[in-house]
Motif scaffolding. Sequence first.
Motif, PDB file in Angstrom:
ATOM      1  N   CYS A 242       1.128   0.964   0.818  1.00 57.32           N
ATOM      2  CA  CYS A 242       1.029   1.224  -0.614  1.00 57.32           C
ATOM      3  C   CYS A 242       2.368   1.005  -1.311  1.00 57.32           C
ATOM      4  O   CYS A 242       2.439   0.413  -2.391  1.00 57.32           O
TER       5      CYS A 242
ATOM      6  N   ASP B 192      -4.847  -2.972   6.427  1.00 59.70           N
ATOM      7  CA  ASP B 192      -4.125  -2.314   5.327  1.00 59.70           C
ATOM      8  C   ASP B 192      -2.991  -3.200   4.831  1.00 59.70           C
ATOM      9  O   ASP B 192      -2.802  -3.384   3.616  1.00 59.70           O
TER      10      ASP B 192
ATOM     11  N   LYS C 268      -0.091   3.727   6.218  1.00 61.37           N
ATOM     12  CA  LYS C 268      -0.883   3.565   4.999  1.00 61.37           C
ATOM     13  C   LYS C 268      -0.006   3.737   3.756  1.00 61.37           C
ATOM     14  O   LYS C 268      -0.089   2.942   2.802  1.00 61.37           O
TER      15      LYS C 268
ATOM     16  N   THR D  55     -10.101   5.752   3.355  1.00 58.26           N
ATOM     17  CA  THR D  55      -9.654   6.400   4.585  1.00 58.26           C
ATOM     18  C   THR D  55     -10.647   7.481   5.010  1.00 58.26           C
ATOM     19  O   THR D  55     -11.676   7.677   4.370  1.00 58.26           O
TER      20      THR D  55
ATOM     21  N   ILE E 280      -4.975   5.938  -2.120  1.00 61.39           N
ATOM     22  CA  ILE E 280      -5.559   6.299  -0.823  1.00 61.39           C
ATOM     23  C   ILE E 280      -6.655   7.314  -1.118  1.00 61.39           C
ATOM     24  O   ILE E 280      -6.383   8.419  -1.611  1.00 61.39           O
TER      25      ILE E 280
END
Length: 284
Positions: free
Chosen positions: A246, A183, A242, A202, A259
């Motif tokens: 981002c 990631d 995650k 995901t 996501i």
Amino acid sequence: MQIDYDVRANVMIEALPYLQKYNDKVVVVKYGGNAMTNDALKHAVMEDIVMLSTVGIKVVLVHGGGPEINDMLKRVGKESKFVNGLRYTDEETVDIVQMVLAGKVNKDLVSMLGSHGGTAIGLCGLDGNMIEAEQLDPDLGYVGEITGVNPRIIRNALDNGYIPVISTIGRGKDGTVYNINADTAAARIAAEMGAPSLILLTDIKGLLEDKDDENTIIRTVGVSEVPFLKKQGIITGGMIPKIDCCVEAVRRGVKQANIIDGRIPHSILIELLTDLGAGTMIIA
């Protein structure tokens, strides 16, 4: 039958502005989780990537391979160990990680893209000094923190009509090989490539207001909202790293980081080419 034709036509018309928006632009897709272990979902992901590439969108595929690494470690009688959600990687394990990620997993994906009509090339972070790293934490062993990304080899691949498929192995200044979180690597690569969009596949629908109710998906999150959502307990557990990836990508210039649910066939196309999308979008 006419209704069916109308539906098909409307789907294509809805996709048109997005095809124009992303034409000749780079989209980075991080691939892992359930979508990587289920054969039907694997083929759907490959079809999505080949289609986007065919219509002029430059897709960079960054992949993990946790289940395959675990399987190989079991075969050699080595127990997987995790520290705060990250794989502890000793010298023997990093050799296995390199073998599995840059070898079997990477080439399997290249082959599968080829079977769907794509022209892909397998790369890892060691190629062209693409991913430079240093040790993240001595307690984690050979787990690396990215210190720099050199995207030249990725650009060369795209310019020559290839879909780059990248395994996230990094190299230290002294030549030490490090295991890099996929990631994190995808976020940095997206930023260095000037990609307008980063997509993380995901195993959940997206960011949920109520983690037990998939109908409470939050469609859009601004970077400034993230600290509040963490305090509220909405961003917790495995979603924290995650979301942080981002946020890092957006702060580095990526216009949106998404996501999305990799359990849904063709979720990449739904996210990029439809009004509703397929998950949670993080924007500046």
